[in-house]
Design an enzyme around this catalytic site. Structure first.
Site, short mmCIF file in Angstrom:
data_model
loop_
_atom_site.label_atom_id
_atom_site.label_comp_id
_atom_site.label_asym_id
_atom_site.label_seq_id
_atom_site.Cartn_x
_atom_site.Cartn_y
_atom_site.Cartn_z
N HIS A 177 -9.98 -5.76 -2.45
CA HIS A 177 -8.76 -5.92 -1.90
C HIS A 177 -8.67 -6.22 -0.24
CE1 HIS A 177 -9.97 -1.62 -1.62
NE2 HIS A 177 -9.44 -1.44 -0.73
N PHE A 178 -7.72 -7.21 0.18
CA PHE A 178 -7.67 -7.48 1.58
C PHE A 178 -6.45 -6.98 1.99
CE2 PHE A 178 -6.53 -11.22 4.51
CZ PHE A 178 -8.02 -11.09 5.03
N HIS A 179 -6.58 -6.02 2.85
CA HIS A 179 -5.49 -5.40 3.75
C HIS A 179 -4.61 -6.32 4.66
CE1 HIS A 179 -6.46 -1.12 2.90
NE2 HIS A 179 -7.64 -1.58 2.81
N GLN A 211 -14.81 2.03 1.75
CA GLN A 211 -14.16 1.38 0.64
C GLN A 211 -13.89 2.44 -0.42
OE1 GLN A 211 -15.92 -1.77 -1.37
NE2 GLN A 211 -14.35 -2.19 -2.84
N ASP A 242 0.89 -1.19 0.11
CA ASP A 242 0.15 -0.13 -0.03
C ASP A 242 0.80 1.28 -0.03
OD1 ASP A 242 -1.86 1.97 0.93
OD2 ASP A 242 -3.20 0.71 1.33
N ILE A 243 0.80 2.12 -0.75
CA ILE A 243 1.58 3.37 -0.97
C ILE A 243 1.00 4.55 0.10
CG2 ILE A 243 2.04 3.10 -3.31
CD1 ILE A 243 0.02 5.26 -4.23
#
Ligand code: AMP
Ligand code: ZN
Length: 139
Positions: A99-101, A93, A30-31
Site C-alpha cells: 500500500h502506498f500512502h 509495515q 485510511d481509518i
C-alpha cells in the site's frame, strides 16, 4: 489471499471509503489518518511488498497517485503531500498487502513526523562502496 484485510476491502467484504478504482488499483481513506485526506492506494492483486508486486501494478499505482494527489489538492489544498510506502515488519509495515500512502500536510498544520529527519554528513567512501554494490546488482 483469504485472510488479508486489504484483499477483503478490494472484494467489498469489509467496508472502506473508496476514492478511486481502476482495473488494477483500488484507493481508499485510511481509518487511522495521520492527517485529513490520508489515502491508501493498493493493487487489486495481492502482493506483499515492492519485491513481490508486478511492474505493471506498481506503474498503475503511481499513475493513480498523481490523479488522487490532484484531487486531494482540489479538495483540501494541502501545503504538501508525503508519499510513503513501507516494506517489511522491520520498518513497521503492519498490513502485509502493498500500500502506498498519500499523507497531506494541511495548510498551517503540524509538520509530519516521517518527513522530519536530521541531515548528518555520511562517510563518502562508504557511500561510494555501497552505491557501487547496488549499481552492480541492477538487472
Ligand atoms: P503500514 O502497514 O504501517 O504502512 O500501515 C497500514 C495502514 O493501514 C495504517 O495506516 C492503518 O491505519 C491502515 N488500515 C488498516 N486497516 C484499515 C482499514 N480497514 N481501512 C483503512 N485503513 C486501514
Ligand atoms: Zn491482500
Amino acid at each position: 489471499m483469504d485472510d488479508c484485510i486489504f484483499c477483503k476491502i478490494v472484494k467489498g467484504e469489509i467496508p472502506s471509503i473508496k476514492v478511486y478504482e481502476d482495473e488494477r488499483v483500488f484507493a481508499f481513506e485510511d481509518i487511522n489518518p495521520i492527517s485529513d485526506g490520508h489515502t491508501l492506494i493498493i493493487p487489486k492483486a495481492h502482493a506483499e511488498n515492492i519485491w513481490e508486486i508486478s511492474e505493471e501494478d506498481l506503474a498503475a499505482i503511481h499513475i493513480a497517485s498523481k490523479k488522487i494527489a490532484v484531487a486531494i489538492k482540489k479538495a483540501i489544498n494541502p501545503d504538501g503531500i508525503a508519499c510513503l510506502q513501507l516494506n517489511g515488519r522491520a520498518v513497521n509495515q503492519v498490513v502485509m498487502h502493498y500500500h502506498f500512502h498519500l499523507i497531506p500536510r494541511l495548510p498551517g498544520g503540524p509538520e509530519l513526523m516521517m518527513t522530519d529527519w536530521e541531515l548528518k554528513p555520511g562517510d563518502m567512501e562508504k557511500i561510494k562502496q555501497i552505491g557501487e554494490k547496488i549499481s552492480s546488482g541492477i538487472e
